[in-house]
Design a protein around this motif. Structure first.
Motif, PDB file in Angstrom:
ATOM      1  N   HIS A 199     -40.783  71.014  11.613  1.00 58.81           N
ATOM      2  CA  HIS A 199     -41.489  71.906  10.684  1.00 58.81           C
ATOM      3  C   HIS A 199     -42.744  71.203  10.173  1.00 58.81           C
ATOM      4  O   HIS A 199     -42.675  70.358   9.276  1.00 58.81           O
ATOM      5  N   THR A 200     -43.883  71.528  10.749  1.00 55.41           N
ATOM      6  CA  THR A 200     -45.136  70.884  10.370  1.00 55.41           C
ATOM      7  C   THR A 200     -46.069  71.893   9.698  1.00 55.41           C
ATOM      8  O   THR A 200     -45.987  73.109   9.941  1.00 55.41           O
ATOM      9  N   TRP A 201     -46.986  71.371   8.883  1.00 55.03           N
ATOM     10  CA  TRP A 201     -47.964  72.253   8.247  1.00 55.03           C
ATOM     11  C   TRP A 201     -48.998  72.755   9.243  1.00 55.03           C
ATOM     12  O   TRP A 201     -49.572  73.832   9.063  1.00 55.03           O
ATOM     13  N   GLU A 202     -49.242  72.001  10.314  1.00 54.19           N
ATOM     14  CA  GLU A 202     -50.182  72.499  11.324  1.00 54.19           C
ATOM     15  C   GLU A 202     -49.633  73.765  11.972  1.00 54.19           C
ATOM     16  O   GLU A 202     -50.362  74.751  12.175  1.00 54.19           O
ATOM     17  N   ALA A 203     -48.337  73.762  12.309  1.00 52.11           N
ATOM     18  CA  ALA A 203     -47.727  74.957  12.894  1.00 52.11           C
ATOM     19  C   ALA A 203     -47.780  76.124  11.915  1.00 52.11           C
ATOM     20  O   ALA A 203     -48.035  77.271  12.302  1.00 52.11           O
ATOM     21  N   SER A 204     -47.551  75.836  10.637  1.00 53.25           N
ATOM     22  CA  SER A 204     -47.619  76.879   9.614  1.00 53.25           C
ATOM     23  C   SER A 204     -49.031  77.438   9.509  1.00 53.25           C
ATOM     24  O   SER A 204     -49.230  78.660   9.441  1.00 53.25           O
ATOM     25  N   ALA A 205     -50.031  76.549   9.503  1.00 53.07           N
ATOM     26  CA  ALA A 205     -51.421  76.992   9.392  1.00 53.07           C
ATOM     27  C   ALA A 205     -51.831  77.826  10.604  1.00 53.07           C
ATOM     28  O   ALA A 205     -52.550  78.826  10.471  1.00 53.07           O
ATOM     29  N   ARG A 206     -51.396  77.427  11.784  1.00 50.77           N
ATOM     30  CA  ARG A 206     -51.739  78.191  12.986  1.00 50.77           C
ATOM     31  C   ARG A 206     -51.103  79.585  12.948  1.00 50.77           C
ATOM     32  O   ARG A 206     -51.704  80.570  13.399  1.00 50.77           O
ATOM     33  N   ALA A 207     -49.896  79.685  12.399  1.00 52.56           N
ATOM     34  CA  ALA A 207     -49.259  80.995  12.262  1.00 52.56           C
ATOM     35  C   ALA A 207     -50.025  81.865  11.268  1.00 52.56           C
ATOM     36  O   ALA A 207     -50.234  83.068  11.497  1.00 52.56           O
ATOM     37  N   PHE A 208     -50.469  81.263  10.170  1.00 49.48           N
ATOM     38  CA  PHE A 208     -51.247  81.983   9.155  1.00 49.48           C
ATOM     39  C   PHE A 208     -52.537  82.541   9.763  1.00 49.48           C
ATOM     40  O   PHE A 208     -52.851  83.730   9.631  1.00 49.48           O
ATOM     41  N   VAL A 209     -53.285  81.677  10.439  1.00 48.11           N
ATOM     42  CA  VAL A 209     -54.549  82.094  11.052  1.00 48.11           C
ATOM     43  C   VAL A 209     -54.290  83.110  12.160  1.00 48.11           C
ATOM     44  O   VAL A 209     -55.031  84.088  12.318  1.00 48.11           O
ATOM     45  N   GLY A 210     -53.227  82.905  12.922  1.00 51.27           N
ATOM     46  CA  GLY A 210     -52.885  83.851  13.979  1.00 51.27           C
ATOM     47  C   GLY A 210     -52.579  85.235  13.434  1.00 51.27           C
ATOM     48  O   GLY A 210     -52.964  86.258  14.032  1.00 51.27           O
ATOM     49  N   ASN A 211     -51.884  85.300  12.301  1.00 51.97           N
ATOM     50  CA  ASN A 211     -51.593  86.592  11.678  1.00 51.97           C
ATOM     51  C   ASN A 211     -52.883  87.303  11.277  1.00 51.97           C
ATOM     52  O   ASN A 211     -53.027  88.523  11.454  1.00 51.97           O
ATOM     53  N   ILE A 212     -53.819  86.552  10.719  1.00 47.80           N
ATOM     54  CA  ILE A 212     -55.093  87.148  10.302  1.00 47.80           C
ATOM     55  C   ILE A 212     -55.882  87.634  11.513  1.00 47.80           C
ATOM     56  O   ILE A 212     -56.447  88.732  11.505  1.00 47.80           O
ATOM     57  N   THR A 213     -55.905  86.817  12.562  1.00 49.19           N
ATOM     58  CA  THR A 213     -56.625  87.203  13.775  1.00 49.19           C
ATOM     59  C   THR A 213     -56.034  88.465  14.394  1.00 49.19           C
ATOM     60  O   THR A 213     -56.757  89.383  14.810  1.00 49.19           O
ATOM     61  N   SER A 214     -54.694  88.541  14.449  1.00 54.40           N
ATOM     62  CA  SER A 214     -54.030  89.718  15.017  1.00 54.40           C
ATOM     63  C   SER A 214     -54.281  90.962  14.164  1.00 54.40           C
ATOM     64  O   SER A 214     -54.516  92.057  14.695  1.00 54.40           O
ATOM     65  N   ALA A 215     -54.238  90.788  12.836  1.00 57.64           N
ATOM     66  CA  ALA A 215     -54.487  91.925  11.945  1.00 57.64           C
ATOM     67  C   ALA A 215     -55.913  92.422  12.097  1.00 57.64           C
ATOM     68  O   ALA A 215     -56.171  93.632  12.108  1.00 57.64           O
ATOM     69  N   ARG A 216     -56.845  91.490  12.221  1.00 49.90           N
ATOM     70  CA  ARG A 216     -58.246  91.858  12.408  1.00 49.90           C
ATOM     71  C   ARG A 216     -58.429  92.644  13.710  1.00 49.90           C
ATOM     72  O   ARG A 216     -59.126  93.665  13.748  1.00 49.90           O
ATOM     73  N   ALA A 217     -57.783  92.188  14.781  1.00 48.03           N
ATOM     74  CA  ALA A 217     -57.886  92.880  16.064  1.00 48.03           C
ATOM     75  C   ALA A 217     -57.299  94.287  15.974  1.00 48.03           C
ATOM     76  O   ALA A 217     -57.847  95.242  16.547  1.00 48.03           O
ATOM     77  N   ALA A 218     -56.179  94.429  15.243  1.00 50.69           N
ATOM     78  CA  ALA A 218     -55.546  95.742  15.109  1.00 50.69           C
ATOM     79  C   ALA A 218     -56.443  96.702  14.340  1.00 50.69           C
ATOM     80  O   ALA A 218     -56.562  97.884  14.689  1.00 50.69           O
ATOM     81  N   VAL A 219     -57.089  96.202  13.291  1.00 53.27           N
ATOM     82  CA  VAL A 219     -58.000  97.046  12.511  1.00 53.27           C
ATOM     83  C   VAL A 219     -59.194  97.460  13.357  1.00 53.27           C
ATOM     84  O   VAL A 219     -59.621  98.617  13.344  1.00 53.27           O
ATOM     85  N   THR A 220     -59.727  96.520  14.112  1.00 57.31           N
ATOM     86  CA  THR A 220     -60.859  96.823  14.985  1.00 57.31           C
ATOM     87  C   THR A 220     -60.494  97.892  16.006  1.00 57.31           C
ATOM     88  O   THR A 220     -61.270  98.818  16.273  1.00 57.31           O
ATOM     89  N   LEU A 221     -59.288  97.785  16.559  1.00 54.71           N
ATOM     90  CA  LEU A 221     -58.829  98.770  17.538  1.00 54.71           C
ATOM     91  C   LEU A 221     -58.719 100.150  16.910  1.00 54.71           C
ATOM     92  O   LEU A 221     -59.135 101.153  17.498  1.00 54.71           O
ATOM     93  N   ARG A 222     -58.171 100.210  15.691  1.00 59.27           N
ATOM     94  CA  ARG A 222     -58.031 101.503  15.015  1.00 59.27           C
ATOM     95  C   ARG A 222     -59.394 102.117  14.720  1.00 59.27           C
ATOM     96  O   ARG A 222     -59.583 103.325  14.813  1.00 59.27           O
ATOM     97  N   MET A 223     -60.348 101.260  14.334  1.00 60.97           N
ATOM     98  CA  MET A 223     -61.678 101.777  14.003  1.00 60.97           C
ATOM     99  C   MET A 223     -62.430 102.259  15.237  1.00 60.97           C
ATOM    100  O   MET A 223     -63.228 103.187  15.169  1.00 60.97           O
ATOM    101  N   SER A 224     -62.164 101.620  16.362  1.00 59.21           N
ATOM    102  CA  SER A 224     -62.913 101.961  17.564  1.00 59.21           C
ATOM    103  C   SER A 224     -62.293 103.113  18.341  1.00 59.21           C
ATOM    104  O   SER A 224     -62.960 103.761  19.143  1.00 59.21           O
TER     105      SER A 224
END
Length: 356
Positions: free
Chosen positions: A314-339
């Motif tokens: 259990h590392t903080w790097e893995a946690s941070a990558r999951a956090f950023v990954g969630n934001i990136t995925s959410a951003r992509a989903a919003v972009t898809l809905r808008m387009s």
């Protein structure tokens, strides 16, 4: 990528939310993501009723807007459902800017423990707050399932980590009669600390932390050792000097202290509730039982090396990558809905949806 995190929980508070955010930001910086914070530091604050040492900010709408715009974030994450969180949410909603949120604290149980307010009312308010979020981050699968069952949408996982450089085994003798049973956390009614202090155990009970219930509990249980709030090396040394870490809380959504104890080579005794069940599960590093006294005594037999091996995953790097990954995925989903409504071949500019 620049991420702005709006949070009502911040230094000098010592709690899991503050540690999670600061450690995540530090780890994210190692792979090129800049995380900045919108915190109570720049606002007038007042002490919460029944919890005067917890300061709550009084943000102004224009001031919040200026600070967000000065940060020039690519993404906005709202970590808490307090005044700053509400102000940041309102800013995003007025400008149609997508944002993510995270669920850290079981406010329905905390508030109902202090005031005659039905939990259902608080849950309804939380559903409304997070309802506009493009991703609601939960620390464990059990919490994520509960939130979905309660009507929350777009729930995703954001696991936690532990600082293995700070929290590690040390040759420490605390000078108390052994075995030493340690509890670390806010000393408040919602932490169920009295369930630990009332146990008939050999050795010494040690409590690290401060809060509104400390003076009452210290007077009621004079044989327990209350060390107050500790951080850094001081806290790490106390962990290392313990024989069992006791976690009596029934309301924590995760419990970073569990990982800190395990990284120090200290087995866990806890109740079989959300938090301990998700962090530990069936791993041979703790005993989860409604019989907390029996769990404490059985935990003494656990191999400390097993605790170290478990925490190493259990590392903080893995946690941070999951956090950023969630934001990136959410951003992509919003972009898809808008387009999606656009005609084929038409260019779509979604940048305004992410830039304040």
């Amino acid at each position: 990528m620049r991420i702005l995190v709006a949070t009502d929980a911040w230094h000098p508070q010592v709690n899991g939310v503050v540690r999670t955010l600061t450690m995540m930001a530090e780890a994210a910086g190692t792979f090129g993501v800049e995380v900045s914070f919108l915190t109570p530091e720049t606002f007038h604050t007042f002490g919460m009723p029944s919890y005067r040492d917890l300061r709550v900010a009084i943000p102004r709408r224009r001031q919040i807007a200026r600070m967000i715009e000065a940060a020039k974030p690519d993404n906005i994450h709202i970590a808490t459902e307090g005044p700053i969180g509400f102000a940041a949410r309102a800013y995003c909603r007025r400008r149609n800017i997508p944002f993510t949120t995270s669920f850290h604290t079981r406010f329905p149980e905390y508030i109902s423990a202090r005031f005659p307010i039905p939990e259902a009312w608080v849950w309804a308010g939380l559903r409304w707050f997070h309802g506009a979020s493009s991703a609601v981050m939960a620390a464990t699968p059990a919490l994520a399932t509960e939130l979905r069952d309660r009507g929350f949408k777009n729930v995703v996982l954001w696991p936690r980590g532990v600082d293995g450089h700070l929290f590690r085994p040390r040759d420490v003798d605390l000078g108390y009669a052994k075995p030493v049973y340690l509890s670390v956390g806010r000393v408040a009614v919602e932490k169920n600390l009295e369930a630990f202090l009332a146990l008939d155990l050999p050795g010494t009970k040690v409590v690290v932390g401060d809060g509104p219930a400390r003076s009452e509990l210290q007077a009621k249980y004079p044989n327990a050792v209350f060390l107050g709030s500790l951080q850094g090396e001081e806290l790490a040394r106390v962990y290392s000097g313990a024989d069992v870490f006791v976690f009596p809380s029934k309301t924590d959504t995760y419990g970073l202290v569990l990982l800190e104890a395990l990284a120090s080579g200290v087995p866990v005794a806890a109740l079989p509730v959300t938090g301990p069940k998700d962090v530990i599960g069936t791993a041979p590093v703790g005993v989860l039982s409604d019989d907390l006294q029996g769990a404490c005594l059985q935990a003494l037999k656990i191999d400390r090396q097993a605790c170290l091996d478990f925490a190493a995953n259990h590392t903080w790097e893995a946690s941070a990558r999951a956090f950023v990954g969630n934001i990136t995925s959410a951003r992509a989903a919003v972009t898809l809905r808008m387009s999606s409504p656009a005609k084929a071949g038409d260019p779509v500019d979604t940048s305004a949806a992410f830039k304040p």
